[in-house]
Design a protein around this motif. Structure first.
Motif, PDB file in Angstrom:
ATOM      1  N   ALA A  80     -20.844  10.126  -4.529  1.00  0.00           N
ATOM      2  CA  ALA A  80     -22.204  10.637  -4.725  1.00  0.00           C
ATOM      3  C   ALA A  80     -22.537  11.673  -3.643  1.00  0.00           C
ATOM      4  CB  ALA A  80     -23.206   9.489  -4.688  1.00  0.00           C
ATOM      5  N   LEU A  81     -22.136  11.392  -2.415  1.00  0.00           N
ATOM      6  CA  LEU A  81     -22.401  12.330  -1.312  1.00  0.00           C
ATOM      7  C   LEU A  81     -21.621  13.625  -1.498  1.00  0.00           C
ATOM      8  CD1 LEU A  81     -22.375  10.015   1.848  1.00  0.00           C
ATOM      9  CD2 LEU A  81     -24.361  10.988   0.665  1.00  0.00           C
ATOM     10  N   GLU A  82     -20.333  13.491  -1.854  1.00  0.00           N
ATOM     11  CA  GLU A  82     -19.491  14.668  -2.032  1.00  0.00           C
ATOM     12  C   GLU A  82     -20.013  15.541  -3.169  1.00  0.00           C
ATOM     13  OE1 GLU A  82     -15.032  14.251  -1.918  1.00  0.00           O
ATOM     14  OE2 GLU A  82     -15.255  15.332  -3.807  1.00  0.00           O
ATOM     15  N   ALA A  83     -20.563  14.901  -4.198  1.00  0.00           N
ATOM     16  CA  ALA A  83     -21.112  15.652  -5.335  1.00  0.00           C
ATOM     17  C   ALA A  83     -22.493  16.201  -5.015  1.00  0.00           C
ATOM     18  CB  ALA A  83     -21.185  14.747  -6.564  1.00  0.00           C
ATOM     19  N   ASN A  84     -22.945  15.940  -3.783  1.00  0.00           N
ATOM     20  CA  ASN A  84     -24.214  16.484  -3.339  1.00  0.00           C
ATOM     21  C   ASN A  84     -25.382  15.997  -4.209  1.00  0.00           C
ATOM     22  OD1 ASN A  84     -25.712  18.008  -1.610  1.00  0.00           O
ATOM     23  ND2 ASN A  84     -25.495  19.889  -2.807  1.00  0.00           N
ATOM     24  N   ALA A  85     -25.338  14.713  -4.525  1.00  0.00           N
ATOM     25  CA  ALA A  85     -26.400  14.124  -5.344  1.00  0.00           C
ATOM     26  C   ALA A  85     -27.665  13.974  -4.497  1.00  0.00           C
ATOM     27  CB  ALA A  85     -25.954  12.761  -5.865  1.00  0.00           C
ATOM     28  N   THR A  86     -28.819  14.230  -5.122  1.00  0.00           N
ATOM     29  CA  THR A  86     -30.067  14.021  -4.377  1.00  0.00           C
ATOM     30  C   THR A  86     -30.464  12.540  -4.415  1.00  0.00           C
ATOM     31  OG1 THR A  86     -31.266  14.672  -6.347  1.00  0.00           O
ATOM     32  CG2 THR A  86     -30.989  16.357  -4.663  1.00  0.00           C
ATOM     33  N   ARG A  98     -25.440  20.784  -7.323  1.00  0.00           N
ATOM     34  CA  ARG A  98     -26.258  19.633  -6.963  1.00  0.00           C
ATOM     35  C   ARG A  98     -26.347  18.686  -8.157  1.00  0.00           C
ATOM     36  NH1 ARG A  98     -29.832  18.291  -3.099  1.00  0.00           N
ATOM     37  NH2 ARG A  98     -29.678  19.906  -1.556  1.00  0.00           N
ATOM     38  N   LEU A  99     -26.268  17.394  -7.894  1.00  0.00           N
ATOM     39  CA  LEU A  99     -26.518  16.394  -8.941  1.00  0.00           C
ATOM     40  C   LEU A  99     -27.909  15.831  -8.712  1.00  0.00           C
ATOM     41  CD1 LEU A  99     -23.420  14.014  -9.205  1.00  0.00           C
ATOM     42  CD2 LEU A  99     -24.174  15.689 -10.888  1.00  0.00           C
ATOM     43  N   ASP A 100     -28.659  15.603  -9.780  1.00  0.00           N
ATOM     44  CA  ASP A 100     -29.957  14.948  -9.614  1.00  0.00           C
ATOM     45  C   ASP A 100     -29.759  13.457  -9.349  1.00  0.00           C
ATOM     46  OD1 ASP A 100     -31.633  17.253 -10.218  1.00  0.00           O
ATOM     47  OD2 ASP A 100     -30.756  17.101 -12.214  1.00  0.00           O
ATOM     48  N   ALA A 101     -28.708  12.905  -9.955  1.00  0.00           N
ATOM     49  CA  ALA A 101     -28.510  11.466  -9.775  1.00  0.00           C
ATOM     50  C   ALA A 101     -27.049  11.076  -9.929  1.00  0.00           C
ATOM     51  CB  ALA A 101     -29.329  10.702 -10.811  1.00  0.00           C
ATOM     52  N   LEU A 119     -31.327  16.340 -16.835  1.00  0.00           N
ATOM     53  CA  LEU A 119     -30.951  16.082 -15.438  1.00  0.00           C
ATOM     54  C   LEU A 119     -29.422  16.118 -15.305  1.00  0.00           C
ATOM     55  CD1 LEU A 119     -33.433  13.145 -14.821  1.00  0.00           C
ATOM     56  CD2 LEU A 119     -33.584  15.434 -13.836  1.00  0.00           C
ATOM     57  N   ALA A 120     -28.951  16.517 -14.123  1.00  0.00           N
ATOM     58  CA  ALA A 120     -27.514  16.499 -13.852  1.00  0.00           C
ATOM     59  C   ALA A 120     -27.168  15.127 -13.297  1.00  0.00           C
ATOM     60  CB  ALA A 120     -27.152  17.587 -12.855  1.00  0.00           C
ATOM     61  N   ALA A 121     -26.338  14.391 -14.030  1.00  0.00           N
ATOM     62  CA  ALA A 121     -26.039  13.019 -13.614  1.00  0.00           C
ATOM     63  C   ALA A 121     -24.558  12.738 -13.759  1.00  0.00           C
ATOM     64  CB  ALA A 121     -26.838  12.038 -14.471  1.00  0.00           C
ATOM     65  N   ASP A 122     -24.022  11.967 -12.807  1.00  0.00           N
ATOM     66  CA  ASP A 122     -22.613  11.588 -12.872  1.00  0.00           C
ATOM     67  C   ASP A 122     -22.498  10.100 -12.559  1.00  0.00           C
ATOM     68  OD1 ASP A 122     -19.960  11.923 -13.356  1.00  0.00           O
ATOM     69  OD2 ASP A 122     -19.576  13.242 -11.643  1.00  0.00           O
ATOM     70  N   TYR A 123     -21.294   9.544 -12.713  1.00  0.00           N
ATOM     71  CA  TYR A 123     -21.119   8.095 -12.547  1.00  0.00           C
ATOM     72  C   TYR A 123     -19.629   7.804 -12.383  1.00  0.00           C
ATOM     73  CZ  TYR A 123     -19.061   7.691 -17.170  1.00  0.00           C
ATOM     74  OH  TYR A 123     -18.206   7.799 -18.228  1.00  0.00           O
ATOM     75  N   PRO A 124     -19.236   6.607 -11.959  1.00  0.00           N
ATOM     76  CA  PRO A 124     -17.808   6.276 -11.858  1.00  0.00           C
ATOM     77  C   PRO A 124     -17.216   6.026 -13.239  1.00  0.00           C
ATOM     78  CG  PRO A 124     -19.157   4.409 -11.193  1.00  0.00           C
ATOM     79  CD  PRO A 124     -20.109   5.519 -11.466  1.00  0.00           C
ATOM     80  N   LEU A 125     -16.169   6.797 -13.573  1.00  0.00           N
ATOM     81  CA  LEU A 125     -15.553   6.656 -14.899  1.00  0.00           C
ATOM     82  C   LEU A 125     -14.933   5.278 -15.072  1.00  0.00           C
ATOM     83  CD1 LEU A 125     -13.738  10.096 -15.276  1.00  0.00           C
ATOM     84  CD2 LEU A 125     -15.547   9.219 -16.745  1.00  0.00           C
ATOM     85  N   VAL A 126     -14.368   4.732 -13.976  1.00  0.00           N
ATOM     86  CA  VAL A 126     -13.772   3.394 -14.039  1.00  0.00           C
ATOM     87  C   VAL A 126     -14.301   2.575 -12.860  1.00  0.00           C
ATOM     88  CG1 VAL A 126     -11.642   4.173 -15.183  1.00  0.00           C
ATOM     89  CG2 VAL A 126     -11.772   4.166 -12.690  1.00  0.00           C
ATOM     90  N   GLN A 182     -33.385   7.961  -2.580  1.00  0.00           N
ATOM     91  CA  GLN A 182     -33.382   9.393  -2.287  1.00  0.00           C
ATOM     92  C   GLN A 182     -32.533   9.589  -1.049  1.00  0.00           C
ATOM     93  OE1 GLN A 182     -37.261  11.154  -1.945  1.00  0.00           O
ATOM     94  NE2 GLN A 182     -36.358  13.189  -1.749  1.00  0.00           N
ATOM     95  N   LEU A 183     -31.429  10.299  -1.195  1.00  0.00           N
ATOM     96  CA  LEU A 183     -30.428  10.271  -0.132  1.00  0.00           C
ATOM     97  C   LEU A 183     -30.860  10.990   1.140  1.00  0.00           C
ATOM     98  CD1 LEU A 183     -27.150  10.517  -2.236  1.00  0.00           C
ATOM     99  CD2 LEU A 183     -28.262   8.505  -1.266  1.00  0.00           C
TER     100      LEU A 183
END
Ligand code: HAM
Length: 416
Positions: free
Chosen positions: A372-378, A326-329, A354-361, A397-398
């Protein structure tokens, strides 16, 4: 290139196909094992995956030695990938027993290798939760281990309706053997014949037993009588005090295949009888002495629980958790001019744990959202400038589909 038969790839979810092995599910199982061991006061240890061949040849019995991945290394040593952990533990305990107060309560989760015929529940590598107690003769130790076994299965959502421990005794079988056969060298073959009773055709078992001077009928009668020995009764009483008596029944149909067991032995099975043993173990009071060439003599006992049967059982009972990772954001960057501020925010989130990800490019916003959905972000978080020119964060909040706009310094609090 294909992978070797009997070996597994573990993929992150979502899985490429329903039969693929899930790295997320594996993590979930390992977490439950580790946490159960912690609750019972067990300490973690580990050893090398490659050992000397000798460690197994005299101690584990012919069956497992026939399944070794062994070879001669470049230094001319006879070595093997470890097929089980118990001899390594006996070696380690024997080498430094004085440094530790007894009893040792130790656990580990090694990957093990056995060149077995591939079948349901049996592969050529598996992970095995091992918990052992070294230096304690009392039945309390047997009960403590069985309780841990029960609780580590319950931690995964399994209940009394799903599994059961069958408790037996090598001592009881040894007495049975000694009453009829004086040739101690045949005892291992006898134990092997009993171990295979439920998996082999009766005619095969009968001929094995007759060759050793026994009949299938007398063996079956002994199993059917099933009276607990005093030793087993003490274990049952202890488990009853913990409220766990229900999970265990005495069943001399279990004897364990490995050569080194000496006293009470047990195996865990699913109640519907669909799968092979989930776990197995028992006392091996002579192994530390054997492995240390007589230098250290310590009673010992333990169990091993493999991940293969357990995972099959969890899936069959609908107990594999969905979306474990799960990603928090997920920080959306739809306006590239906001990338520097977005990176700063990202770092703040990660620093806060917090677990957070973003678009590298740079990427289209719908692609970012799908990610974001595939990474199961809340949540998704997107920076934007207010009309007054100050930097604000839009948090979505998804699951609930709710949105709030907060100042950049408030994002961590809002997500927590
Ligand atoms: P074991 O019965 O050989 O015992 O293995 C324990 C468990 O590991 C089995 O019940 C099964 O779940 C799993 N297992 C064994 N072989 C395979 C395989 N080829 N593929 C998938 N799963 C497998 C031992 O290894 C003992 N050393 C356990 C122990 C620890 N006794 C005392 N302490």
């Amino acid at each position: 290139m294909e992978r070797l038969p009997g070996f597994r790839d573990f993929y992150p979810e979502p899985l490429p196909d329903p039969n693929a092995w899930s790295a997320d599910l594996r993590r979930h199982v390992f977490d439950a094992w580790r946490d159960s061991a912690r609750r019972y006061g067990f300490r973690e240890y580990d050893g090398p995956p490659l050992e000397t061949l000798e460690l197994y040849t005299a101690k584990s019995g012919a069956e497992i030695v026939g399944q070794l991945y062994n070879f001669t290394d470049k230094g001319g040593r006879e070595v093997t990938l470890r097929p089980e952990m118990t001899p390594t533990l006996a070696r380690m305990a024997g080498a430094h027993d004085r440094q530790y107060r007894k009893p040792l309560k130790w656990f580990t989760i090694p990957q093990l290798f056995r060149y077995e015929r591939q079948q349901k529940g049996r592969l050529r590598e598996h992970f095995q939760f091992n918990a052992d107690i070294i230096g304690e003769k009392a039945a309390a130790a047997d009960a403590e281990l069985m309780a841990l076994l029960i609780d580590s299965l319950r931690a995964l959502g399994l209940t009394r309706a799903d599994f059961m421990l069958r408790l037996s005794s090598r001592n009881a079988w040894q007495e049975f053997f000694n009453r009829r056969c004086a040739d101690a060298a045949k005892a291992y073959d006898f134990y092997q014949a009993i171990d295979k009773l439920e998996r082999e055709a009766p005619a095969v078992s009968e001929s094995r037993l007759v060759a050793l001077g026994f009949s299938l009928d007398e063996v079956r009668a002994f199993i059917a009588a099933g009276q607990p020995t005093e030793e087993l009764q003490r274990i049952l009483d202890d488990l009853a005090m913990r409220g766990l008596a229900d999970f265990v029944k005495v069943d001399y149909g279990v004897i364990r295949g490995l050569a080194y067991y000496t006293g009470p032995v047990f195996e865990a099975f699913d109640c519907q009888g669909e799968f092979r043993a989930i776990a197995g173990g028992g006392r091996y009071d002579n192994l530390v002495q054997l492995v240390s060439n007589g230098k250290v003599d310590l009673p010992a006992l333990g169990f091993g629980m493999g991940d293969v049967v357990l995972t099959e059982l969890l899936k069959a009972r609908g107990l594999s958790p969905k979306n474990v990772a799960r990603l928090d954001a997920f920080v959306l960057i739809e306006d590239e001019s906001l990338r520097p501020d977005s990176l700063k925010l990202l770092q703040t989130l990660r620093d806060a744990g917090l677990a957070a990800d973003y678009p590298l490019v740079a990427a289209k916003s719908d692609k970012q959202f799908k990610r974001a959905l595939e990474a199961n972000a809340t949540h998704t978080v997107r920076l934007e400038r207010s009309a007054a020119g100050s930097m604000m964060a839009r948090i979505k909040q998804l699951a609930a589909r709710t949105e709030e706009v907060v100042s950049v310094t408030e994002v961590v609090r809002a997500l927590q």
